[in-house]
Design a protein around this motif. Structure first.
Motif, short mmCIF file in Angstrom:
data_model
loop_
_atom_site.label_atom_id
_atom_site.label_comp_id
_atom_site.label_asym_id
_atom_site.label_seq_id
_atom_site.Cartn_x
_atom_site.Cartn_y
_atom_site.Cartn_z
N ILE A 232 0.87 -1.17 0.00
CA ILE A 232 0.00 0.00 0.00
C ILE A 232 0.92 1.22 0.00
O ILE A 232 1.76 1.35 0.88
N PRO A 233 0.80 2.10 -1.01
CA PRO A 233 1.72 3.25 -1.08
C PRO A 233 1.53 4.16 0.14
O PRO A 233 0.40 4.44 0.53
N MET A 234 2.64 4.59 0.73
CA MET A 234 2.57 5.43 1.92
C MET A 234 3.37 6.69 1.74
O MET A 234 4.38 6.69 1.04
N GLN A 235 2.95 7.75 2.38
CA GLN A 235 3.64 9.04 2.27
C GLN A 235 4.48 9.32 3.52
O GLN A 235 4.42 8.58 4.50
N ASN A 236 5.23 10.41 3.46
CA ASN A 236 6.04 10.89 4.60
C ASN A 236 7.01 9.86 5.14
O ASN A 236 7.34 9.88 6.33
N GLU A 239 6.80 3.59 7.16
CA GLU A 239 7.23 2.27 6.69
C GLU A 239 6.18 1.18 6.78
O GLU A 239 6.22 0.19 6.06
N SER A 240 5.25 1.33 7.70
CA SER A 240 4.26 0.27 7.84
C SER A 240 2.98 0.82 8.45
O SER A 240 2.97 1.89 9.06
N LEU A 241 1.91 0.05 8.27
CA LEU A 241 0.61 0.39 8.86
C LEU A 241 0.24 -0.70 9.86
O LEU A 241 0.70 -1.83 9.75
N VAL A 243 -1.86 -3.68 11.14
CA VAL A 243 -2.41 -4.74 10.29
C VAL A 243 -3.94 -4.61 10.14
O VAL A 243 -4.49 -4.94 9.08
N ALA A 244 -4.61 -4.10 11.16
CA ALA A 244 -6.06 -3.92 11.05
C ALA A 244 -6.40 -2.77 10.10
O ALA A 244 -7.42 -2.79 9.40
N ILE A 245 -5.52 -1.78 10.04
CA ILE A 245 -5.70 -0.67 9.08
C ILE A 245 -5.51 -1.21 7.66
O ILE A 245 -6.30 -0.91 6.76
N THR A 246 -4.49 -2.03 7.47
CA THR A 246 -4.27 -2.64 6.15
C THR A 246 -5.49 -3.46 5.74
O THR A 246 -5.96 -3.37 4.60
N ALA A 247 -6.02 -4.26 6.67
CA ALA A 247 -7.21 -5.06 6.39
C ALA A 247 -8.38 -4.18 5.96
O ALA A 247 -9.12 -4.51 5.03
N ALA A 248 -8.53 -3.03 6.61
CA ALA A 248 -9.64 -2.13 6.27
C ALA A 248 -9.45 -1.53 4.89
O ALA A 248 -10.40 -1.45 4.10
N LEU A 249 -8.22 -1.11 4.57
CA LEU A 249 -7.97 -0.50 3.26
C LEU A 249 -8.23 -1.52 2.14
O LEU A 249 -8.72 -1.17 1.07
N ILE A 250 -7.92 -2.78 2.38
CA ILE A 250 -8.21 -3.83 1.40
C ILE A 250 -9.73 -4.04 1.30
O ILE A 250 -10.29 -4.05 0.21
N SER A 251 -10.37 -4.18 2.44
CA SER A 251 -11.80 -4.53 2.46
C SER A 251 -12.67 -3.43 1.86
O SER A 251 -13.71 -3.71 1.29
N PHE A 252 -12.23 -2.19 2.01
CA PHE A 252 -13.04 -1.06 1.53
C PHE A 252 -12.54 -0.52 0.19
O PHE A 252 -12.97 0.54 -0.22
#
Lengths: 256, 256
Positions: A232-236, A239-241, A243-252
């Motif tokens: 998932i491309p990240m700014q600033n 380095e990482s998100l 894991v529950a945030i990653t799951a949400a970005l995928i699911s939505f």
């Protein structure tokens, strides 16, 4: 020799059982009339308090099968003597089953699944379930080993969504993912080191998104079973998100 | 009477100061050479342990101003006697300032901000900062009252992103949001009861997304200051998302 239809039906029923434990989680599950309950287990040693009385009353009202057993037998059922508080409840969740059965039943349809590899924090597991359910993911593959298991903390963090989400159990994740890949699914490991991004993935094939351990990411055996690696491309320079945030970005990803 | 340029410069400097405390958070901040440090405060009563020795050594190496004071004075500086462990550090963060100054400086540009109303869980605040930073949000308005404050738990949950994120302080949120709205920004309260969805919002105007308390949502005074109400569409009858998940879906909405 093939298994008889009777045997398969019985096995499917037992695969759909989820045993939860702890007085408060069991009471809340009994209060939810939409949850199909198979059996209530109570330890003989239980001192009666308000919660136990209310649990017994609800079980009687809902005509639920109650099994009394000794403390030792109860911890065998709950698999968590320290947290069960002498109470366990078998839920017969139609949405709960095995990854293998899901694959048999859905080999011709499009689906999107999450697969969890080494997610050990119950708070994260609950949040993943909540976000995936809200985002419309078709199921979550949860191996029986190496991940947090469904306990009162997970149920609490899922805010009621655990019982609406298709949880697919398996023993080892890697061979299951290989089977999915063999049937044409994309198996995508999320990794901050990947070249391709999440946006490059379309819906022409079923997709499975593999989320790895909070610190170490996807393990080597599981990584080998993956057909794609995505970030998932990240700014600033982040380095990482979580894991529950990653799951949400995928699911939505189709909605936002 | 207008304020002198000298006074304004001094005030801007003091607005940019963030005081952190606790031995581990202070040590980690000192180890990060990219963080501009203003002053280290040590209580006279400190028993020397490894962490204190390392803190003193790093301060000497980095030629940082060290102030020794009594225990009482130190808790006045840290504003948290229970958790400061006798150590406080003033960081001079160029990204840290007030919402009012941000508005003055950015009245002609497009921006996207989050504004937090009653986010009391430090874990959530840290995760919001991490996700917003990774998603490229231009700043987070954090009122001095009613929200979790920047403490060791928040710093830990932000996984190093706190120091890269523009944190905009204010006293009361509602009047600040009214000022932003007056200058043409959309001020959008996130609420699961809203009719409009997040996707209806374009980038023609600056956008501020207001996130409310984990249980009660956006409070009445702040809600009144909002020009829009938005929801994130959810499936399977799920009623709400974790506030940090909502922050991530907003922050990443142009990328995923």
């Amino acid at each position: 020799m093939t298994d008889s239809p009777e045997y398969l039906k019985k096995r499917a029923f037992f695969d759909s059982l989820l045993t939860i434990y702890g007085r408060k989680p069991v009471l809340e599950a009994l209060e939810d009339q939409s949850l199909p309950v198979h059996k209530l287990h109570l330890a003989d040693s239980n001192r009666k308090d308000q919660l136990i009385s209310r649990i017994e009353q609800l079980a009687a009202e809902r005509k639920i099968d109650v099994a009394h057993c000794d403390r030792k037998e109860l911890s065998r059922i709950s698999k968590n003597a320290r947290q069960d508080q002498g109470v366990a409840l078998d839920l017969a969740l139609p949405h709960y089953g095995t990854a293998e059965t899901f694959l048999e039943e859905n080999s011709d349809t499009h689906f999107e699944l999450l697969a969890l590899d080494g997610i050990t924090n119950p708070q994260n597991l609950g949040m993943i379930i909540r976000s995936a359910c809200a985002g419309g993911i078709d199921g979550i593959i949860l191996p029986r080993k190496g991940c947090a298991q469904i306990d009162p903390l997970v149920i609490k963090a899922s805010v009621g969504t655990l019982f609406k989400t298709r949880i697919l159990r398996c023993d080892q994740l890697a061979p299951v993912l290989e089977q999915f890949a063999k049937r044409g699914a994309r198996v995508c490991a999320l990794s901050s080191h990947a070249h391709e991004t999440l946006q490059t993935i379309d819906d022409e094939k079923p997709n499975i998104f593999v989320l790895g351990n909070e610190t170490h990411g996807v393990g080597p055996a599981v990584d080998k079973a993956c057909t794609h690696r995505l970030r998932i491309p990240m700014q600033n320079g982040v380095e990482s998100l979580n894991v529950a945030i990653t799951a949400a970005l995928i699911s939505f990803r189709h909605q936002s």
